[in-house]
Write a protein that holds these residues in place. Structure first.
Motif: not given
Length: 121
Positions: A31-32, A49, A51-52, A56-57, A98-99, A101, A104
């Motif tokens: 998940y993100a 946000a 990522n998994w 990445s933000t 959130n599944s 990305e 998100m």
């Protein structure tokens, strides 16, 4: 699925807080994760946000350079380091998972209960 946010409180303007969110009941690394906030009388808005893989933000313009999102997949935790806090940052902060990305920043499949951050002058 449970997302438990903590770390909110009362802080003076210019101060710092670190929010934490503990996730359970899901495969966390799939998940993100994100943080959102809702100020009194306003709609909930995106804050940050990640990522998994933490490669990445994304940040809302209003918090760029002041807030940092991070995660620890080994501990199923996501964090929000908030520095140089302003009165306008006062809000209930929610973590979300959130599944996908790509979406998100729009919201989550799952939401935590929120933690209140109050910034005083």
């Amino acid at each position: 699925v449970q997302l438990q946010a903590s770390g909110g409180g009362l802080v003076q303007a210019g101060g710092s807080l670190r929010l934490s969110c503990a996730a359970s009941g899901l495969t966390f690394s799939n998940y993100a994760m994100g943080w959102f906030r809702q100020a009194p009388g306003r709609e909930r808005e995106f804050v940050a946000a990640i990522n998994w893989s933490s490669t990445s933000t994304h940040y809302a313009d209003s918090v760029k350079g002041r807030f940092t999102i991070s995660r620890d997949n080994a501990k199923n935790m996501v964090y929000l380091q908030m520095n140089s806090l302003k009165r306008v940052d006062t809000a209930v902060y929610y973590c979300a998972a959130n599944s996908m990305e790509a979406t998100m920043t729009l919201g989550g499949d799952y939401w935590g209960q929120g933690t209140l951050v109050t910034v005083s002058s």
